[in-house]
Design a protein around this motif. Structure first.
Motif, PDB file in Angstrom:
ATOM      1  N   LEU A   1       0.819  -1.205   0.000  1.00 52.19           N
ATOM      2  CA  LEU A   1       0.000   0.000   0.000  1.00 52.19           C
ATOM      3  C   LEU A   1       0.859   1.264   0.000  1.00 52.19           C
ATOM      4  O   LEU A   1       0.336   2.362  -0.143  1.00 52.19           O
ATOM      5  CB  LEU A   1      -0.923   0.013   1.213  1.00 52.19           C
ATOM      6  CG  LEU A   1      -1.949  -1.114   1.275  1.00 52.19           C
ATOM      7  CD1 LEU A   1      -2.754  -1.056   2.561  1.00 52.19           C
ATOM      8  CD2 LEU A   1      -2.873  -1.066   0.075  1.00 52.19           C
ATOM      9  N   SER A   2       2.161   1.089   0.162  1.00 51.43           N
ATOM     10  CA  SER A   2       3.048   2.245   0.252  1.00 51.43           C
ATOM     11  C   SER A   2       3.818   2.419  -1.055  1.00 51.43           C
ATOM     12  O   SER A   2       3.625   1.686  -2.019  1.00 51.43           O
ATOM     13  CB  SER A   2       4.031   2.062   1.406  1.00 51.43           C
ATOM     14  OG  SER A   2       5.036   1.121   1.069  1.00 51.43           O
ATOM     15  N   VAL A   3       4.721   3.377  -1.033  1.00 51.71           N
ATOM     16  CA  VAL A   3       5.566   3.655  -2.192  1.00 51.71           C
ATOM     17  C   VAL A   3       6.843   2.827  -2.166  1.00 51.71           C
ATOM     18  O   VAL A   3       7.667   2.941  -3.069  1.00 51.71           O
ATOM     19  CB  VAL A   3       5.935   5.160  -2.257  1.00 51.71           C
ATOM     20  CG1 VAL A   3       4.681   5.998  -2.399  1.00 51.71           C
ATOM     21  CG2 VAL A   3       6.756   5.595  -1.054  1.00 51.71           C
ATOM     22  N   TYR A   4       7.014   1.979  -1.171  1.00 55.23           N
ATOM     23  CA  TYR A   4       8.260   1.234  -0.986  1.00 55.23           C
ATOM     24  C   TYR A   4       8.182  -0.167  -1.572  1.00 55.23           C
ATOM     25  O   TYR A   4       7.125  -0.648  -1.951  1.00 55.23           O
ATOM     26  CB  TYR A   4       8.619   1.214   0.504  1.00 55.23           C
ATOM     27  CG  TYR A   4       8.716   2.622   1.038  1.00 55.23           C
ATOM     28  CD1 TYR A   4       9.748   3.465   0.645  1.00 55.23           C
ATOM     29  CD2 TYR A   4       7.735   3.140   1.863  1.00 55.23           C
ATOM     30  CE1 TYR A   4       9.815   4.773   1.081  1.00 55.23           C
ATOM     31  CE2 TYR A   4       7.789   4.441   2.315  1.00 55.23           C
ATOM     32  CZ  TYR A   4       8.840   5.256   1.914  1.00 55.23           C
ATOM     33  OH  TYR A   4       8.889   6.558   2.341  1.00 55.23           O
ATOM     34  N   THR A   5       9.330  -0.831  -1.588  1.00 53.12           N
ATOM     35  CA  THR A   5       9.438  -2.164  -2.180  1.00 53.12           C
ATOM     36  C   THR A   5       8.460  -3.139  -1.541  1.00 53.12           C
ATOM     37  O   THR A   5       7.771  -3.892  -2.215  1.00 53.12           O
ATOM     38  CB  THR A   5      10.876  -2.699  -2.022  1.00 53.12           C
ATOM     39  OG1 THR A   5      11.781  -1.745  -2.578  1.00 53.12           O
ATOM     40  CG2 THR A   5      11.044  -4.035  -2.704  1.00 53.12           C
ATOM     41  N   THR A   6       8.421  -3.130  -0.218  1.00 53.70           N
ATOM     42  CA  THR A   6       7.554  -4.028   0.533  1.00 53.70           C
ATOM     43  C   THR A   6       7.033  -3.290   1.749  1.00 53.70           C
ATOM     44  O   THR A   6       7.748  -2.476   2.342  1.00 53.70           O
ATOM     45  CB  THR A   6       8.326  -5.277   1.004  1.00 53.70           C
ATOM     46  OG1 THR A   6       8.959  -5.890  -0.105  1.00 53.70           O
ATOM     47  CG2 THR A   6       7.412  -6.284   1.664  1.00 53.70           C
ATOM     48  N   ASP A   7       5.813  -3.587   2.132  1.00 54.81           N
ATOM     49  CA  ASP A   7       5.279  -3.048   3.373  1.00 54.81           C
ATOM     50  C   ASP A   7       4.283  -4.039   3.949  1.00 54.81           C
ATOM     51  O   ASP A   7       3.734  -4.879   3.237  1.00 54.81           O
ATOM     52  CB  ASP A   7       4.643  -1.666   3.164  1.00 54.81           C
ATOM     53  CG  ASP A   7       3.432  -1.690   2.248  1.00 54.81           C
ATOM     54  OD1 ASP A   7       2.380  -2.229   2.645  1.00 54.81           O
ATOM     55  OD2 ASP A   7       3.535  -1.166   1.128  1.00 54.81           O
ATOM     56  N   CYS A   8       4.094  -3.945   5.247  1.00 52.55           N
ATOM     57  CA  CYS A   8       3.118  -4.794   5.926  1.00 52.55           C
ATOM     58  C   CYS A   8       2.565  -3.996   7.090  1.00 52.55           C
ATOM     59  O   CYS A   8       3.284  -3.205   7.710  1.00 52.55           O
ATOM     60  CB  CYS A   8       3.771  -6.070   6.428  1.00 52.55           C
ATOM     61  SG  CYS A   8       2.596  -7.248   7.161  1.00 52.55           S
ATOM     62  N   GLY A   9       1.298  -4.185   7.379  1.00 47.25           N
ATOM     63  CA  GLY A   9       0.744  -3.427   8.482  1.00 47.25           C
ATOM     64  C   GLY A   9      -0.607  -3.900   8.944  1.00 47.25           C
ATOM     65  O   GLY A   9      -1.158  -4.889   8.459  1.00 47.25           O
ATOM     66  N   LEU A  10      -1.102  -3.133   9.898  1.00 43.23           N
ATOM     67  CA  LEU A  10      -2.372  -3.430  10.541  1.00 43.23           C
ATOM     68  C   LEU A  10      -3.190  -2.149  10.617  1.00 43.23           C
ATOM     69  O   LEU A  10      -2.664  -1.078  10.927  1.00 43.23           O
ATOM     70  CB  LEU A  10      -2.133  -3.947  11.967  1.00 43.23           C
ATOM     71  CG  LEU A  10      -3.383  -4.330  12.746  1.00 43.23           C
ATOM     72  CD1 LEU A  10      -3.913  -5.676  12.271  1.00 43.23           C
ATOM     73  CD2 LEU A  10      -3.097  -4.375  14.242  1.00 43.23           C
TER      74      LEU A  10
END
Length: 191
Positions: A165-174
């Motif tokens: 969901l971000s502009v970065y290579t990988t992201d994870c969240g809640l």
């Protein structure tokens, strides 16, 4: 009898947030529920268009890049509510708590947290404090695909893909959603 999570105050929130998100490339921000569609409120938090209604600690330690990739100055792309809905999967409070701990580790794995077993209890206490802010009726969502169709997925060391969901290579969240507030807790990885 169901175990009640302790109520959190500003000091407890700050301690828990710094314990889990105080290092690394992370994002913690909450906002009010202003819309019947919680996804619109989450979108406002991700776009940095709202402030914590309690004025408690927020963090934005997203990796620095030389360009404004989102076009908003936010680490998140400007997703529509429908796009958020397609990328976020509901999870129960147990997996939500696990994921908050896992986000501290490299590649969102608790196993990669240095000396994890000796810090396990305190990390889970911090995660429980964060979750308690949103109350017993809260809903939780993640972009970890292990949770797709499985709200009880084990998210402590997920072997999964992520709907970035971000502009970065990988992201994870809640994402946490209550009747009055939403919270966004995220970690990023940039090559």
């Amino acid at each position: 009898m169901e175990k009640q999570e302790p109520a959190v105050d500003a000091a407890g929130w700050k301690s828990a947030v710094l314990d889990l998100f105080g290092g690394g490339w992370t994002f913690v921000r909450t906002g009010p529920r202003n819309d019947d569609d919680w996804r619109r409120d989450v979108r406002a938090v991700m776009a940095l268009k709202t402030d914590d209604p309690r004025r408690w600690l927020s963090l934005d330690y997203a990796p620095e890049v030389g360009e404004n990739r989102s076009g908003t100055g936010s680490p998140f792309m400007p997703w529509s509510p429908e796009q958020l809905d397609a990328s976020l999967h509901p999870v129960n409070s147990g997996p939500a708590t696990q994921l908050l701990v896992a986000l501290k580790g490299e590649h969102y794995q608790a196993a990669s947290i240095p000396d994890f077993e000796s810090h396990r209890t305190s990390l889970f206490e911090s995660a429980a404090r964060i979750v308690s802010r949103f109350g017993p009726g809260a809903s939780f969502f993640t972009n970890a695909s292990d949770a797709q169709g499985n709200p009880d997925a084990d998210l402590l060391n997920p072997d999964t893909q992520w709907e970035c969901l971000s502009v970065y290579t990988t992201d994870c969240g809640l994402v946490a959603v209550s009747d009055t507030e939403v919270g966004v807790f995220w970690a990023f990885w940039e090559d």
